[in-house]
Every structure is written in structure tokens, then in C-alpha cells.
Design a protein around this motif. Structure first.
Motif, PDB file in Angstrom:
ATOM      1  N   ALA A  40     105.367  29.927  66.851  1.00 30.06           N
ATOM      2  CA  ALA A  40     106.024  29.025  67.517  1.00 30.06           C
ATOM      3  C   ALA A  40     105.385  27.876  68.292  1.00 30.06           C
ATOM      4  O   ALA A  40     105.457  26.704  68.296  1.00 30.06           O
ATOM      5  CB  ALA A  40     107.555  29.876  68.705  1.00 30.06           C
ATOM      6  N   ASN A  72     116.561  27.042  62.169  1.00 27.93           N
ATOM      7  CA  ASN A  72     116.463  28.248  62.524  1.00 27.93           C
ATOM      8  C   ASN A  72     115.375  28.841  61.352  1.00 27.93           C
ATOM      9  O   ASN A  72     115.563  29.348  60.896  1.00 27.93           O
ATOM     10  CB  ASN A  72     117.359  28.848  63.459  1.00 27.93           C
ATOM     11  N   CYS A 104     107.291  21.337  73.128  1.00 26.88           N
ATOM     12  CA  CYS A 104     108.169  22.670  72.604  1.00 26.88           C
ATOM     13  C   CYS A 104     108.954  23.300  73.886  1.00 26.88           C
ATOM     14  O   CYS A 104     108.761  23.793  75.026  1.00 26.88           O
ATOM     15  CB  CYS A 104     107.559  24.176  72.297  1.00 26.88           C
ATOM     16  N   GLN A 128     112.643  28.315  66.330  1.00 32.70           N
ATOM     17  CA  GLN A 128     112.294  29.814  66.514  1.00 32.70           C
ATOM     18  C   GLN A 128     112.274  30.928  67.222  1.00 32.70           C
ATOM     19  O   GLN A 128     112.627  29.245  68.221  1.00 32.70           O
ATOM     20  CB  GLN A 128     110.036  29.232  65.856  1.00 32.70           C
ATOM     21  N   ALA A 158     106.876  24.697  66.631  1.00 30.10           N
ATOM     22  CA  ALA A 158     108.253  25.109  67.163  1.00 30.10           C
ATOM     23  C   ALA A 158     108.817  23.246  67.911  1.00 30.10           C
ATOM     24  O   ALA A 158     106.840  23.486  68.677  1.00 30.10           O
ATOM     25  CB  ALA A 158     108.465  25.822  67.554  1.00 30.10           C
TER      26      ALA A 158
END
Length: 428
Positions: free
Chosen positions: A225, A122, A263, A214, A229
Motif C-alpha cells: 500500500a 481496489n 495516501c 488497497q 496506493a
């Protein structure tokens, strides 16, 4: 539906009265506690544990009254919990301003290898002034520059993680060949903030490199993101808010050329369970009544950057707004507040799960609401935050998860051995 458990190595997670509840064990310094908790969540087939982190105390009041804080580095906790489990994943928070790329890449890759490919990173991009001072820096970078630095940090880490091609590890006793240097990649990157020249000496894990998570909700955070991400964590206050965020993120992913399913969007929820609806409501009233007003004011002050401690607690919040109208985060807080509330009332509400939605009821009704949010494009799953530790997670894993499994919206088993396999699986 995907499920992560929100954890911090301290007295509270999002509900700032958690440590005061008579059933909370407060064993956050005991390794055996973390091992048992990880096994409980793995039995509940949670995708993973999300360990948030703070690099400092926010202020003296938050420190003294038991607000959100990390009393341990989450990395050793992951190592301990990974040894006690075999499938559940672990999301570690490492702020983008606290380390150089080599240190981050080596640390996370080592955890990923030793856990069998069950680690996520993270990337936090919003540190506090107090954290910066702990790191020897008096001022924070401007917001855009913090994202620029985080992007450089991630790009360099990803390049290092790709440094080992398949077959690079030989380990041939007869020939004496240990590594095939022709299958090793050297990182050569010089950025505005960060750089690296060399090779990462850690081989890839079964999932190749850590999953990326994220939590930024600003326009720049959302762009970050959708580029990098695998998981996005967001705090939204209602189903329409969740749906708007979800639709925006999926649209951005599509326009960026990524499959929207690449995602997963996860929203934070605070389930409070009871054998009956009335018992659940009584439990909610009890834990919420333990919230400390002074702590709440300190938390709002830390969140907005305004010192509100000198205002009377019975002063209407909108009267303070007139004096502090230049503060954008304070304005947003006031706009989301019912008219007529006092500073004390707003502070207590803020300290109650950080305004995270509390889903209160029987296991059946809580499962209904989660399924409703999930089925109506509010999210791809949830990050569950506790009000009692470890009782909230034990009750959720024992009573809500089986209902979701029976309805076919949550897995009955893990699809593979790595975290990436778990979060990418559509059904199991």
C-alpha cells in the motif's frame, strides 16, 4: 474527512441480516436502483462508491442463507452509475489473480475515460479457494507470491497507462494526422508471473489513470500500500486499533519517501441512526436480532478455514480453541472475544457487520463520534457500510453530512471533476 460508501451487488454488505430488514428494497438487480443510489450519494458529496466483489459463493450455507456475495460484476454497475452522475467516484474491485494486465488496464482505463476520470481500482490480493476453482485453478498461490503477482500486474498496468504523452492525440482532418506515434510508449515487461509487449489503445482520462486502492493489513499488504496506493481501506475494531494502524501507515509512508498525505487511510464504520438515542438503540437491537446463527457459523468457518458446523452452538468458543489452536485466524478471533461466549454467540457477532464498529445514535452523536475518530488521528475518513438498503445511505446523507459540513470537517462541494482531485483536496 473523506467518505466512501461500501456496496455489493447482492443481499448484504457487511451486516449479514441487511436483506431481511423490512425496509431493505433488495433491488440489487435493478439498474434504476443503482442510478438513484449513486445520485443520492453524490448529493451527499461522498468521495465515491466502493464496490466490493466476490468471484464465487463461499459455500452452500452462505449461498442459501443470504450471506456476503456478488450477484453481478461491478464493472457494468459503474458504467451505469457514472452515466447518472457527474462528480462522485467509483472504486472497482478486480482481484489480482483473475485477469491479465492488458485486460485490466484496458477495462479500467476505458471506464476512467468514459466517466471523466472518476474510477479507482481496489486490488484484492486475498482470493478464496472457491474463487480460484471458478477460474480453473485448484490451488491458491502462497501469500507472498500472490503479492508478487499483484505487484507485477499493477506495474505493467501503470506502464501501459503512461503510454500516451501529452499531445499524442492529433486528429487533424486537414493533414490527415490522427495520432503522433513519437508520443506513444510501448510496454516491454516480462516478469515471473506476467508480462506484456505492446501498446494500450486507450488514451488517458482527465486524471491520467485510475486511483489505486488497497485493503491489505498484513505487513506485506502495508508495504504494498505505501508503495502504490492512494487509498487504504481497513477494518479496525476500536479507536486505539485505528490509531495504531493509522500511525503505522503514516510512519511507513514517511520512511518510504512519500508524503503521508499522499495516501488516505479509511476505516469501515456501520452507522445506525435514530431520532433519539433510544430509538437508535432499538433499531440496532432489531437488525442485530435478525442475524442467522447458521449463516454466522458458515461465515466464521469460511474466514478461518475450519469447519465449525459440527460443533454444538452452545459450546464455549474457548473449548473449540483447544482443538483448533493451530489456526492463526481462529486464534485471533477467539482472543478478541469475551470469555464465556458460545460458538453461536461468536458466530452471530461475526455476522453482525463482520465485527465492524457500529456507531449508534442521533445524527448529532454519530457526527460527534466520527469527528472524534477523525480528529484524534484514527483515520483520514470513513467507508460507510449500510444495515438497511438504501435507507442507511439516505439517512446518513440527509442528516449526518450536513452536520459535518457545518462543523467544517467535510466538503460542501466537489473540488473538481475527477476522483483524484476529490481525494487529494485538503479542504473545500
Amino acid at each position: 474527512m473523506k467518505l466512501l460508501a461500501f456496496l455489493m451487488a447482492g443481499p448484504t454488505c457487511h451486516h449479514h441480516a441487511m436483506w431481511r430488514h423490512p425496509e431493505t428494497e433488495n433491488r440489487f438487480l435493478d439498474p434504476a436502483f443503482w442510478e438513484t443510489l449513486a445520485r443520492t450519494l453524490e448529493v451527499g458529496r461522498f468521495d465515491g462508491l466502493f464496490l466490493a466483489d466476490t468471484l464465487s459463493f463461499y459455500d452452500e450455507t452462505i449461498m442459501a442463507r443470504g450471506g456476503q456475495m456478488s450477484l453481478l460484476d461491478p464493472v457494468p454497475l459503474v458504467a451505469i452509475m457514472a452515466r447518472a452522475t457527474s462528480r462522485i467516484g467509483f472504486c472497482v474491485t478486480i482481484p489480482a489473480n483473475s485477469q491479465d494486465p492488458y485486460t485490466v488496464a484496458r477495462l479500467l482505463s476505458s471506464l476512467d475515460v468514459l466517466s471523466g476520470g472518476r474510477v479507482a481500482w481496489n486490488i484484492e490480493t486475498a482470493p478464496t479457494v472457491w474463487a480460484a476453482q471458478n477460474l480453473g485453478k485448484e490451488e491458491l498461490l502462497p501469500c507472498d507470491e500472490r503479492y508478487d503477482r499483484a505487484e507485477e500486474l499493477l506495474k505493467i498496468s501503470l506502464d501501459m497507462w503512461k503510454g500516451w504523452a501529452n499531445g499524442a492525440i492529433v486528429v487533424d482532418k486537414e493533414s490527415g494526422d490522427f495520432l503522433d506515434e513519437k508520443k506513444m510508449h510501448r510496454t516491454e515487461i516480462a516478469g515471473k508471473f506476467l508480462g506484456a509487449r505492446g501498446m494500450l489503445p486507450v488514451p488517458p482520462s482527465p486524471q491520467q489513470h485510475p486511483v489505486i486502492m488497497q485493503a491489505g493489513s498484513s505487513p506485506r499488504g502495508r508495504d504494498f500500500a505505501i508503495t502504490y496506493a492512494d487509498l487504504v481501506f481497513t477494518l479496525q475494531h476500536s479507536l486505539p486499533d485505528m490509531q495504531n494502524f493509522y500511525a503505522d501507515m503514516k510512519d511507513r509512508l514517511d520512511k518510504a519517501g512519500r508524503n503521508p498525505s499522499d495516501c488516505a487511510v479509511l476505516v469501515l464504520v456501520d452507522p445506525i441512526l435514530g431520532e433519539t438515542e433510544s430509538i437508535a438503540l432499538e433499531k440496532q437491537a432489531y437488525i442485530n436480532a435478525l442475524v442467522d446463527t447458521r449463516l454466522g457459523i458458515a461465515l466464521v468457518s469460511a474466514h478461518t478455514g475450519l469447519d465449525l458446523s459440527h460443533h454444538p452452538t452452545d459450546r464455549p468458543i474457548r473449548d473449540i480453541q483447544a482443538e483448533a489452536g493451530s489456526c492463526e485466524s481462529f486464534e485471533a478471533l477467539v482472543q478478541g472475544t469475551k470469555a464465556g461466549l458460545t460458538l453461536g454467540e461468536v458466530a452471530r457477532r461475526f455476522a453482525t457487520s463482520d465485527r465492524c464498529p457500529q456507531i449508534v445514535g442521533t445524527p448529532e452523536s454519530v457526527a460527534d463520534e466520527l469527528q472524534d475518530i477523525f480528529g484524534n488521528n484514527g483515520c483520514d475518513g470513513f467507508i460507510v457500510t449500510p444495515t438497511v438498503m438504501p435507507g442507511s445511505f439516505e439517512a446518513f446523507a440527509r442528516s449526518v453530512v450536513p452536520i459535518l459540513q457545518k462543523r467544517g470537517v467535510f466538503r460542501r462541494d466537489y473540488p473538481g471533476t475527477t476522483l483524484r482531485e476529490t481525494i487529494k483536496a485538503q479542504s473545500c
